[in-house]
Design a protein around this motif. Structure first.
Motif, PDB file in Angstrom:
ATOM      1  N   MET A 133       0.847  -1.193   0.000  1.00  9.66           N
ATOM      2  CA  MET A 133       0.000   0.000   0.000  1.00  9.66           C
ATOM      3  C   MET A 133       0.881   1.241   0.000  1.00  9.66           C
ATOM      4  O   MET A 133       2.004   1.224   0.506  1.00  9.66           O
ATOM      5  N   LEU A 134       0.380   2.308  -0.594  1.00  9.02           N
ATOM      6  CA  LEU A 134       1.101   3.564  -0.591  1.00  9.02           C
ATOM      7  C   LEU A 134       0.123   4.716  -0.479  1.00  9.02           C
ATOM      8  O   LEU A 134      -0.984   4.659  -1.016  1.00  9.02           O
ATOM      9  N   GLU A 135       0.524   5.716   0.259  1.00 14.15           N
ATOM     10  CA  GLU A 135      -0.341   6.857   0.499  1.00 14.15           C
ATOM     11  C   GLU A 135      -0.282   7.825  -0.674  1.00 14.15           C
ATOM     12  O   GLU A 135       0.793   8.106  -1.214  1.00 14.15           O
ATOM     13  N   MET A 136      -1.435   8.357  -1.045  1.00 18.40           N
ATOM     14  CA  MET A 136      -1.501   9.360  -2.109  1.00 18.40           C
ATOM     15  C   MET A 136      -1.289  10.730  -1.480  1.00 18.40           C
ATOM     16  O   MET A 136      -2.242  11.414  -1.095  1.00 18.40           O
ATOM     17  N   LYS A 137      -0.035  11.116  -1.365  1.00 13.46           N
ATOM     18  CA  LYS A 137       0.309  12.357  -0.681  1.00 13.46           C
ATOM     19  C   LYS A 137       0.268  13.577  -1.598  1.00 13.46           C
ATOM     20  O   LYS A 137       0.484  14.696  -1.149  1.00 13.46           O
ATOM     21  N   SER A 138       0.021  13.342  -2.865  1.00  6.57           N
ATOM     22  CA  SER A 138       0.064  14.436  -3.836  1.00  6.57           C
ATOM     23  C   SER A 138      -1.208  14.473  -4.673  1.00  6.57           C
ATOM     24  O   SER A 138      -1.838  13.446  -4.938  1.00  6.57           O
TER      25      SER A 138
END
Length: 244
Positions: free
Chosen positions: A19-24
């Motif tokens: 999983m990866l966070e959508m920081k942008s």
């Protein structure tokens, strides 16, 4: 207690799930493109987006009403927005009814609940039941389309939180990407292909991913340390008592 928690069924498949966070905002409005690019790599079995990561219930809200609700019950539930492919991505288990479908526009007014929610609401056959949610002075109406097996998303030592899953909810949008790796490829090979595809869509964003199984196991670190300290002090106490 620690061993019991470690052996506790989690209700979904952690292996091969990152999983990866959508920081942008570079990801905003690009889900269909993202899904297509990633699946075309051959390294991704499925992809979804969700509000919060798999190892937490990021959002909780009250204001819920349903037929036969005990007036003494609080009305707070976990409220998580997901994309229709989420169940296939994480491998959750549908116990009653069905999963969300990207082919059914009516699923925007449908919800999937977990076992804990079904029991808390005292519903034996919840599929087809209508529920309402008062959020920021506005009423939203949904129909239960499915029930999924409880998933350990928070502390493995605590009861499961009653939770509602939506594909369209008023309390926010997904902010994490979940990726099920293609098991026929090595993990290292799959990650390289995924990073290359992501760079096409969001070239300035680092590929900062997390393995779900590692995030889950991290929940036990503090308890293991406490257990070891307790054992050490117990031995020390016994040693001192033997000295008289």
């Amino acid at each position: 207690q620690i061993q019991f928690a470690k052996n506790r069924p989690v209700g979904y498949t952690r292996e091969g799930l990152i999983m990866l966070e959508m920081k942008s905002n570079d990801f905003k409005g690009k889900y269909d493109l993202l899904r297509t690019e990633l699946k075309n790599t051959g390294a991704v079995a499925e992809i979804s987006e969700s509000m919060g990561k798999m190892t937490q219930v990021w959002s909780s809200n009250d204001g819920w009403e349903w037929k036969g609700r005990d007036p003494n019950l609080t009305k707070s539930f976990g409220t998580l927005t997901i994309t229709p492919e989420h169940g296939n991505t994480i491998g959750w288990q549908v116990l009653q009814g069905r999963d969300f479908s990207e082919k059914l526009a009516t699923d925007s007014s449908g919800i999937v609940i977990n076992e804990a929610a079904m029991k808390y609401m005292n519903l034996i056959n919840p599929v087809g039941e209508n529920v309402s949610w008062k959020f920021r002075d506005k009423d939203y109406h949904y129909q239960i389309i499915g029930v999924v097996k409880d998933m350990v998303m928070e502390s493995p030592y605590q009861p499961i939180k009653p939770t509602m899953f939506f594909i369209k909810a008023p309390n926010g949008t997904p902010n994490w990407i979940n990726i099920k790796l293609e098991p026929s490829l090595s993990t290292s090979e799959a990650l390289v292909k995924i990073e290359t595809a992501l760079k096409k869509i969001a070239p300035t964003i680092p590929f900062d991913y997390k393995f779900v199984d590692e995030e889950y196991h991290a929940k036990f670190i503090a308890e293991v340390r406490i257990g070891r300290l307790a054992g050490t002090f117990s031995l020390l106490a016994i040693f001192i008592s033997c000295l008289g």
